[in-house]
Every structure is written in C-alpha cells, then in structure tokens.
Design a protein around this motif. Structure first.
Motif, PDB file in Angstrom:
ATOM      1  N   PRO A  66       0.965  -1.234   0.145  1.00 33.18           N
ATOM      2  CA  PRO A  66       0.052  -0.046   0.079  1.00 33.18           C
ATOM      3  C   PRO A  66       0.689   1.120   0.086  1.00 33.18           C
ATOM      4  O   PRO A  66       1.754   1.435   0.814  1.00 33.18           O
ATOM      5  CB  PRO A  66      -0.816  -0.106   1.154  1.00 33.18           C
ATOM      6  N   ALA A  68       0.830   3.869   1.363  1.00 32.07           N
ATOM      7  CA  ALA A  68       1.071   4.536   2.838  1.00 32.07           C
ATOM      8  C   ALA A  68       2.307   3.869   3.332  1.00 32.07           C
ATOM      9  O   ALA A  68       2.845   4.528   4.144  1.00 32.07           O
ATOM     10  CB  ALA A  68      -0.081   4.063   3.929  1.00 32.07           C
ATOM     11  N   MET A 174       1.760  -7.317  -2.880  1.00 32.39           N
ATOM     12  CA  MET A 174       0.523  -7.085  -3.378  1.00 32.39           C
ATOM     13  C   MET A 174       0.359  -6.276  -4.870  1.00 32.39           C
ATOM     14  O   MET A 174      -0.935  -5.640  -4.839  1.00 32.39           O
ATOM     15  CB  MET A 174       0.046  -6.439  -2.125  1.00 32.39           C
ATOM     16  N   ALA A 230      -7.254 -10.119   0.573  1.00 35.64           N
ATOM     17  CA  ALA A 230      -8.574 -10.070  -0.253  1.00 35.64           C
ATOM     18  C   ALA A 230      -8.023  -8.957  -1.281  1.00 35.64           C
ATOM     19  O   ALA A 230      -8.812  -8.547  -2.067  1.00 35.64           O
ATOM     20  CB  ALA A 230      -9.765 -10.014   0.398  1.00 35.64           C
ATOM     21  N   LYS A 231      -7.251  -7.929  -1.219  1.00 37.22           N
ATOM     22  CA  LYS A 231      -7.021  -6.912  -2.121  1.00 37.22           C
ATOM     23  C   LYS A 231      -5.834  -6.551  -2.262  1.00 37.22           C
ATOM     24  O   LYS A 231      -4.533  -6.870  -1.855  1.00 37.22           O
ATOM     25  CB  LYS A 231      -7.614  -5.498  -1.077  1.00 37.22           C
ATOM     26  N   ASP A 234      -3.539  -1.245  -4.184  1.00 34.99           N
ATOM     27  CA  ASP A 234      -4.389   0.012  -4.360  1.00 34.99           C
ATOM     28  C   ASP A 234      -5.761  -0.097  -3.803  1.00 34.99           C
ATOM     29  O   ASP A 234      -6.604   0.652  -4.081  1.00 34.99           O
ATOM     30  CB  ASP A 234      -4.311   0.245  -5.890  1.00 34.99           C
ATOM     31  N   GLY A 235      -5.834  -1.281  -3.083  1.00 34.32           N
ATOM     32  CA  GLY A 235      -7.138  -1.373  -2.360  1.00 34.32           C
ATOM     33  C   GLY A 235      -8.580  -2.144  -3.220  1.00 34.32           C
ATOM     34  O   GLY A 235      -9.460  -2.047  -2.855  1.00 34.32           O
ATOM     35  N   THR A 236      -8.021  -2.439  -4.457  1.00 29.28           N
ATOM     36  CA  THR A 236      -8.983  -3.128  -5.248  1.00 29.28           C
ATOM     37  C   THR A 236      -9.174  -4.402  -4.940  1.00 29.28           C
ATOM     38  O   THR A 236      -8.100  -5.327  -4.579  1.00 29.28           O
ATOM     39  CB  THR A 236      -8.916  -2.839  -6.670  1.00 29.28           C
ATOM     40  N   ALA A 237     -10.265  -5.030  -5.055  1.00 26.56           N
ATOM     41  CA  ALA A 237     -10.455  -6.180  -4.712  1.00 26.56           C
ATOM     42  C   ALA A 237      -9.639  -7.361  -5.724  1.00 26.56           C
ATOM     43  O   ALA A 237      -9.755  -7.279  -7.002  1.00 26.56           O
ATOM     44  CB  ALA A 237     -11.887  -6.842  -4.579  1.00 26.56           C
ATOM     45  N   GLY A 245      -9.069 -13.607  -2.680  1.00 23.64           N
ATOM     46  CA  GLY A 245     -10.404 -12.777  -3.444  1.00 23.64           C
ATOM     47  C   GLY A 245     -11.722 -13.120  -2.906  1.00 23.64           C
ATOM     48  O   GLY A 245     -12.027 -14.134  -2.427  1.00 23.64           O
TER      49      GLY A 245
ATOM     50  N   MET B   1     -14.094   2.017  -6.543  1.00 23.49           N
ATOM     51  CA  MET B   1     -14.037   0.503  -6.255  1.00 23.49           C
ATOM     52  C   MET B   1     -14.334   0.097  -4.606  1.00 23.49           C
ATOM     53  O   MET B   1     -14.875   0.952  -4.260  1.00 23.49           O
ATOM     54  CB  MET B   1     -12.303   0.405  -6.711  1.00 23.49           C
ATOM     55  N   ASN B   2     -13.734  -0.948  -4.421  1.00 19.24           N
ATOM     56  CA  ASN B   2     -14.349  -1.519  -3.026  1.00 19.24           C
ATOM     57  C   ASN B   2     -13.335  -0.665  -1.945  1.00 19.24           C
ATOM     58  O   ASN B   2     -13.311  -0.848  -0.733  1.00 19.24           O
ATOM     59  CB  ASN B   2     -14.092  -2.881  -2.998  1.00 19.24           C
ATOM     60  N   SER B   3     -12.309   0.242  -2.378  1.00 15.33           N
ATOM     61  CA  SER B   3     -11.364   0.696  -1.525  1.00 15.33           C
ATOM     62  C   SER B   3     -12.071   1.466  -0.469  1.00 15.33           C
ATOM     63  O   SER B   3     -11.595   1.744   0.779  1.00 15.33           O
ATOM     64  CB  SER B   3     -10.396   1.320  -2.252  1.00 15.33           C
ATOM     65  N   PHE B   6     -12.993  -0.234   2.801  1.00 18.90           N
ATOM     66  CA  PHE B   6     -11.893  -0.206   3.829  1.00 18.90           C
ATOM     67  C   PHE B   6     -12.145   0.780   4.846  1.00 18.90           C
ATOM     68  O   PHE B   6     -12.160   2.017   4.608  1.00 18.90           O
ATOM     69  CB  PHE B   6     -10.475   0.282   3.245  1.00 18.90           C
ATOM     70  N   PRO B 202      -3.104   2.566   5.985  1.00 22.70           N
ATOM     71  CA  PRO B 202      -4.180   2.870   5.198  1.00 22.70           C
ATOM     72  C   PRO B 202      -4.136   1.504   4.030  1.00 22.70           C
ATOM     73  O   PRO B 202      -3.005   1.434   3.308  1.00 22.70           O
ATOM     74  CB  PRO B 202      -4.295   4.161   4.400  1.00 22.70           C
ATOM     75  N   LYS B 203      -5.135   0.764   3.905  1.00 20.44           N
ATOM     76  CA  LYS B 203      -5.154  -0.256   3.067  1.00 20.44           C
ATOM     77  C   LYS B 203      -4.226  -1.392   3.240  1.00 20.44           C
ATOM     78  O   LYS B 203      -4.075  -2.280   2.417  1.00 20.44           O
ATOM     79  CB  LYS B 203      -4.703   0.269   1.402  1.00 20.44           C
ATOM     80  N   LEU B 236     -15.677  -8.123   2.393  1.00 16.79           N
ATOM     81  CA  LEU B 236     -14.129  -7.112   2.336  1.00 16.79           C
ATOM     82  C   LEU B 236     -14.549  -6.063   3.362  1.00 16.79           C
ATOM     83  O   LEU B 236     -15.600  -5.746   3.686  1.00 16.79           O
ATOM     84  CB  LEU B 236     -14.107  -6.609   1.222  1.00 16.79           C
TER      85      LEU B 236
END
Lengths: 247, 237
Positions: A66, A68, A174, A230-231, A234-237, A245, B1-3, B6, B202-203, B236
């Motif tokens: 990520p 961050a 990831m 699960a992600k 970038d936070g997408t599934a 997933g 998206m699904n983010s 979170f 985050p994430k 999620l």
C-alpha cells in the motif's frame, strides 16, 4: 478455489525444492495482461531483457505494498551490476522488483526475462533476507549457471555468509502488476513470512481451503508462509477466482 | 472501487473497545449495550455439540477435523475431542479481550479459534488462565493483573516462534457492531513496533491488536482473509 487447491498441492509435490515466489497455487484460468506464452528458458537471456526503465521500475517496486507504506520505503532498481538505491527511504522497508532468478532453481521460469516480482520487505527482512536477493542477483549477472548459483548459495548459507531470517521477517507482494510467468500470471496479493527452516512449524498450510501456503527453500534453509489477502495494494479487490479474493 | 469500504485504520484504534479487537473493521456503530460486569454464567455456556461444531468452524475442515476440541464447562475448558494434528480449537469468550474493552463481559461473544501447535502450547494457556479467573468471579482488572502476575512468575509459558491461529468461522460473534465478524488469521509475536509489519496503515491488510495489553508481552497481528473456513467468500472490510 478448486484450481487454487490443485495448484497448491501439485506445486508442492512437483517442486520439492519449492521457493517462495512460485507456489501461489492460484488459478490458471485468470486472464491478465502479464501472461506470456509458455516456452522454455534454458539459460539466461540477454541482460537488457531483464532491465526496466528506471522510473517504471520504481513505480512497480512501490506497487508491492500500500502506498502508505511504500512511499516512505527505500526503493532499489536493478542495474547492470546489481541493485542500486534509487530512493532513500525512512521507514526501514525496502521495495524492489525481484527477477526470475529468485524463483526456485528448478522452476521452468527461472530465466524468464518477463518475470517481474515487486516486493516490499520489512526491516527485519531487509536485514536478513535482502542479502539473499543481492547474492543471487550477483551470481546471475555474473553469468553463473543455475547449478553454479545453487552451489554458491548453499555454500554461503553453510558458511554463514548469508543470514537466516530474523524474527518478524515478512514482506508484501500485493502488486496487481506482478508477473510470475505464464502459469500463474499476476497470481494473487499476498504477504509472506520467513523463518529459519529448523523452526518449521505447522500453520495448516497447503490444506484445502486454507489461506496459507508453505514453501520450503532449497538450498536456502528457510521456511516461508504465504498468506493470500483479499485486496491489491491499491485497495481494489482481488478476483473472485483468487484464493484471497472475494466477490 | 471497493477501496472505500476499507475502514481507515486510524479509526481502528477504537479497537480497544472490542473483544477480539476487530470491531474497528466492522464499521462504526456505537455500542448500544454496556457490559459492566459478568453476566450469569449460564449466558456464557453453550450446548456441548453446538460448541464443538462452532469451535471446529474456526479453521478449514481439513485442519479442524483432526484438531483437539475444547468446550467451556462450569469450571473451565474441557477436552471434548482428542485431536491428532496438534491444533486445538475452542470458542473463546469476551474475557479474552483487553481489560478496557467494553464488551469484555458481553455474554454473546463467541470467538471460535483454532490454535496451531506452537500457539496451543504457548498462547492457549493464557486462555485457560483468564477463563479460570473469570469463572472464579474476578474483575476485569483482576484478570489482567492475574494474567500479568502468572506470566511474571513463570506460570505461563514463553511465546513460541511461529504461533498463530485461525479465526475464519462464519458463525463467530466477535462484537455487537455491524456484521459481528471478520475472517482472519492471528499471529503472535514478541513485542514489535507495529510499523515493522506495516500494520494499521491505510489499505494495509495487517492490524496490530491489543489483546494482551498490560497482561503479557505478546503482540497480536491479524490479517483478514477473503474467505470463511468453508471456502465461501467473506465480506471485504
């Protein structure tokens, strides 16, 4: 799921030497842009095929974790003589793009120049696992054969020139753009945890429906557990057909 | 998206409120019920066969079918099924929370968990110890202090390398909040700076939870996984 399980079992059996990156026991039905047609790679390709545009490699390396986390990480890029520091970090993590020679020595993709494996190693791993990456890469760039590389790595561990994993050693893999080669494509997002092999312990790995894979290095005396998440970074599934997933 | 689903992990700091410290990921409902003290014991007990099934649901069947299974009795955990793979599955209650967790005494809490062999040897004894004290009528503070004292006196074992557990039951009830549940793995380590694992960023899929805060030098990292133990997709967070 079935494909994932099948991969885990088959991968484990076939590659008794198994190494960390390959055995993600993932679906082989997914479509990605990263898949190349199966072919043999009996030896190293011309070096240029393994190299990347510097900025492209920095971005790819960072995508392993990520933002961050990776924005404050040290970033390495592969040059003609080994990895070089492109960005000095401040959080102790080190991100880089592993090449195919970090796959198991008996992996058919070992010299596949299209393999790109972004990884962000945490501080204990950067101290205790990254030296293995440097050593293996140095051998590859020096034109050593797989057999020579295997023997050199074994000797380096035997003589304690390479360290064993420190407690808490782990890494992030990831990146949605990672490419394990034609069999596994971009696989799935996952974390990996490294332990000295004598510490091999039961994590319920490679069991049906378990989110944990175990990989036993050889000749590296390292046990590795990979946990699918699960992600992507970038936070997408991750895809529904990938083990970590969901829908 | 699904983010955007979170929950920012900064918000997860209110995990201190929660039994197994995952409620921060379970979205932001305020607790509507308080649990200032232990409820009558009956409310924490379960029908034996149901508890066995619930305990086994913590991990994929391929693991839990060969695990030892414990059930909670009036005087502590009892072995209901003898296993053969070194894993031990049980259903933890709210008193396995940090002492400052408001749901510490929530009698609805059901935390199915399967400890791997190193955790069964070095973490499960904490469950026994805390449960013994809870059933003896100790307060939250006394349980935490008792845990701490027992460790300092060597009555509890040192944490073994590689200790981890599965909490992937679809039927878990971990908090009154939101969906009550989260499929995840837990990793037990000596005290580490959470930053070492990139936790709570985050994430990041890694969270550091304060389960043993003030009681024992064990850090607990959790990693949500995308599936329940039966292989079906988990929401999620």
């Amino acid at each position: 799921m079935m494909n994932g399980k099948k991969f885990g079992a088959i991968g484990f059996l076939i590659f008794a030497l198994v190494f960390h990156i390959a055995a993600l026991r993932l679906t082989h039905g997914q479509d990605t842009d990263h898949r190349d047609k199966p072919r043999a790679y009996p030896e190293m390709s011309p070096l240029d095929q393994y190299l990347m545009d510097r900025n492209g490699e920095i971005a790819l390396a960072r995508s392993a974790a990520p933002e961050a986390l990776s924005r404050d990480a040290t970033i390495l890029v592969l040059g003609r003589h080994g990895y070089e520091t492109a960005v000095a970090g401040k959080n102790g993590f080190v991100c880089l793009v592993d090449r195919s020679w970090m796959l198991p020595f008996d992996d058919s993709e070992f010299w596949n120049p299209s393999v790109r494996l972004p990884v962000c190693q945490n501080p204990p791993a950067a101290r205790s696992h990254l030296p293995l990456t440097f050593k293996t890469t140095a051998l590859a760039l020096a034109g050593r054969s797989r057999k020579q590389m295997f023997d050199s790595i074994k000797t380096a561990f035997d003589q304690k020139e390479l360290p064993l994993p420190e407690p808490g050693s782990m890494c992030y893999m990831m990146s949605k753009q990672q490419n394990f080669g034609p069999k596994f494509g971009n696989a799935d997002p996952h974390l990996m945890f490294w332990f000295p092999q004598p510490d091999h312990m039961a994590w319920g790995a490679d069991m049906p429906d378990s989110p944990v894979d175990v990989h036993q290095y050889s000749p590296q005396p390292i046990t590795e557990f990979a946990i699918s998440v699960a992600k992507w970074s970038d936070g997408t599934a991750a895809g529904a057909n990938q083990r970590g997933g969901t829908q | 998206m699904n983010s955007n689903r979170f929950v920012p992990l900064a918000a997860f700091n209110f995990a201190l409120i929660f039994a197994f410290a995952v409620s921060g990921r379970l979205a932001g409902q305020d607790n509507k019920t308080s649990y200032p003290s232990m409820a009558p014991l009956e409310q924490y007990l379960m029908q034996r066969d149901a508890e066995i099934t619930l305990a086994q649901s913590a991990a994929p069947e391929s693991i839990s079918r060969d695990a030892t299974v414990l059930v909670l009795g009036r005087h502590g955990y009892e072995t209901a099924v003898e296993g053969k793979n070194g894993f031990v599955c049980a259903v933890e209650r709210g008193w396995m929370s940090p002492a400052d967790a408001p749901e510490f005494w929530n009698p609805k809490i059901r935390g199915p968990i399967c400890f791997n062999p190193p955790a069964a040897r070095s973490v499960l004894p904490v469950t026994y110890k805390r449960t013994e004290m809870a059933l003896a009528g100790r307060t939250k503070a006394e349980i935490t202090d008792g845990n701490k004292t027992a460790f300092e006196r060597g009555e509890l074992p040192a944490l073994e390398p590689g200790a981890m557990s599965y909490m992937m039951s679809k039927e878990a009830y971990l908090t009154d909040d939101a969906d009550h549940n989260l499929a995840h793995l837990m990793f037990y380590t000596p005290p580490l700076d959470g930053k070492v694992w990139g936790a709570d960023l985050p994430k990041s899929p890694v969270m550091l939870i304060p389960q043993f805060k003030g009681a024992q030098p064990i850090d607990v990292f959790i990693v949500p996984v995308g599936r329940w133990s039966d292989g079906t997709p988990a929401p999620l967070m």
